[in-house]
Scaffold this motif. Structure first.
Motif, short mmCIF file in Angstrom:
data_model
loop_
_atom_site.label_atom_id
_atom_site.label_comp_id
_atom_site.label_asym_id
_atom_site.label_seq_id
_atom_site.Cartn_x
_atom_site.Cartn_y
_atom_site.Cartn_z
N THR A 97 0.80 -1.23 0.00
CA THR A 97 0.00 0.00 0.00
C THR A 97 0.83 1.28 0.00
O THR A 97 0.36 2.29 -0.49
CB THR A 97 -0.96 0.03 1.22
N TRP A 98 2.02 1.26 0.54
CA TRP A 98 2.87 2.45 0.59
C TRP A 98 3.78 2.49 -0.63
O TRP A 98 4.07 1.45 -1.24
CB TRP A 98 3.74 2.43 1.84
N PRO A 99 4.31 3.66 -0.97
CA PRO A 99 5.34 3.71 -2.01
C PRO A 99 6.57 2.89 -1.57
O PRO A 99 6.91 2.88 -0.38
CB PRO A 99 5.70 5.20 -2.10
N LEU A 100 7.20 2.22 -2.51
CA LEU A 100 8.33 1.35 -2.21
C LEU A 100 9.43 2.11 -1.45
O LEU A 100 9.98 1.60 -0.47
CB LEU A 100 8.90 0.75 -3.49
N GLY A 101 9.73 3.32 -1.87
CA GLY A 101 10.77 4.10 -1.21
C GLY A 101 10.48 4.34 0.26
O GLY A 101 11.39 4.32 1.10
N SER A 102 9.22 4.54 0.59
CA SER A 102 8.84 4.76 1.99
C SER A 102 9.07 3.52 2.84
O SER A 102 9.54 3.60 3.98
CB SER A 102 7.37 5.17 2.08
N VAL A 103 8.76 2.35 2.28
CA VAL A 103 8.97 1.10 3.02
C VAL A 103 10.46 0.82 3.18
O VAL A 103 10.91 0.42 4.27
CB VAL A 103 8.25 -0.07 2.33
N VAL A 104 11.23 1.05 2.13
CA VAL A 104 12.68 0.86 2.21
C VAL A 104 13.26 1.79 3.28
O VAL A 104 14.12 1.40 4.07
CB VAL A 104 13.36 1.08 0.84
N THR A 105 12.78 3.02 3.32
CA THR A 105 13.24 3.98 4.31
C THR A 105 12.97 3.48 5.72
O THR A 105 13.81 3.63 6.61
CB THR A 105 12.57 5.35 4.08
N GLN A 106 11.82 2.87 5.95
CA GLN A 106 11.50 2.33 7.28
C GLN A 106 12.51 1.26 7.67
O GLN A 106 12.99 1.23 8.80
CB GLN A 106 10.08 1.75 7.29
N GLY A 107 12.85 0.38 6.72
CA GLY A 107 13.85 -0.65 6.99
C GLY A 107 15.21 -0.06 7.30
O GLY A 107 15.92 -0.55 8.20
N CYS A 108 15.57 1.00 6.58
CA CYS A 108 16.85 1.68 6.83
C CYS A 108 16.86 2.29 8.23
O CYS A 108 17.86 2.18 8.95
CB CYS A 108 17.10 2.76 5.79
N HIS A 109 15.76 2.93 8.60
CA HIS A 109 15.66 3.51 9.95
C HIS A 109 15.90 2.43 11.01
O HIS A 109 16.68 2.63 11.95
CB HIS A 109 14.27 4.12 10.19
N ALA A 110 15.22 1.30 10.88
CA ALA A 110 15.33 0.24 11.87
C ALA A 110 16.75 -0.33 11.92
O ALA A 110 17.30 -0.56 13.00
CB ALA A 110 14.33 -0.87 11.57
N ALA A 111 17.36 -0.55 10.75
CA ALA A 111 18.71 -1.12 10.70
C ALA A 111 19.73 -0.19 11.35
O ALA A 111 20.56 -0.62 12.16
CB ALA A 111 19.10 -1.42 9.25
N VAL A 112 19.66 1.09 11.01
CA VAL A 112 20.60 2.06 11.59
C VAL A 112 20.35 2.20 13.09
O VAL A 112 21.30 2.24 13.88
CB VAL A 112 20.50 3.43 10.87
N ALA A 113 19.09 2.27 13.50
CA ALA A 113 18.77 2.40 14.92
C ALA A 113 19.26 1.19 15.71
O ALA A 113 19.77 1.34 16.84
CB ALA A 113 17.27 2.59 15.11
#
Length: 198
Positions: A97-113
């Motif tokens: 449902t979300w744009p692909l870039g937004s979902v990838v960004t969420q994964g990046c946030h979690a990985a960096v955090a």
């Protein structure tokens, strides 16, 4: 520094830059897969006196990847099967449902955090060390939705697996989670029932 080029570009650039005498250098090009080659590897090969001498540089495999020296069995890595790995788990309902870039960004946030939260952990330090930084192992998986993601987080907490459940703000929505870098043999059992994210 590795450069990813189309196979025909690698071949034509190589021929233009290194006019080798017949028989001194043979190049095989797979026209169906990209080839990763370092300039230093090409220079080392072009300057070598004999092709039978072993090169200290990695060579491109037929699949197009360059084997990493850090993947070899060393005391730091234990074995090729028990590498340090970071798992990232995304929600399929958001992917749909979300744009692909937004979902990838969420994964990046979690990985960096997750890495930052455990920045002093020995496994995190090894995972991010200069000799391993170019050979990180990540596995990206998916769950159906929020309930499954929160349940997985609880399961990881119960198993003492350090991770970060990313809660997107200001919406307060759990979007994904990432583990800190850990030995594959320790964390993989918690993820066996999940699908690879495709």
């Amino acid at each position: 520094m590795a450069t990813l080029l189309a196979p025909s570009c690698v071949f034509s650039t190589f021929r233009r830059c290194f006019r080798a005498s017949p028989g001194s250098i043979n190049v095989r090009v797979n026209y169906f897969a990209p080839i990763r080659v370092t300039i230093r590897t090409l220079l080392t090969r072009a300057d070598s006196n004999s092709m039978s001498q072993p090169s200290s540089e990695p060579t491109a495999t037929e699949s197009g990847s360059v084997p990493s020296a850090t993947n070899a069995s060393t005391p730091e890595n234990n074995s090729n099967d028990d590498v340090l790995v970071q798992y990232v788990v995304l929600r399929r309902d958001l992917i749909d449902t979300w744009p692909l870039g937004s979902v990838v960004t969420q994964g990046c946030h979690a990985a960096v955090a997750a890495i930052w939260s455990y920045k002093d952990d020995p496994h995190t330090l090894q995972y991010c060390s200069p000799e391993n930084i170019d050979s990180m192992h990540k596995v990206t998986l998916e769950v159906k939705g929020e309930t499954q993601l929160v349940n997985l987080s609880e399961k990881l907490k119960a198993g003492d697996i350090p991770h970060k459940l990313w809660i997107e703000q200001p919406e307060n929505i759990p979007t994904c989670l990432a583990t800190k870098p850990s030995r594959k043999s320790i964390v993989s059992p918690f993820f066996k029932k999940l699908k690879l994210c495709k």
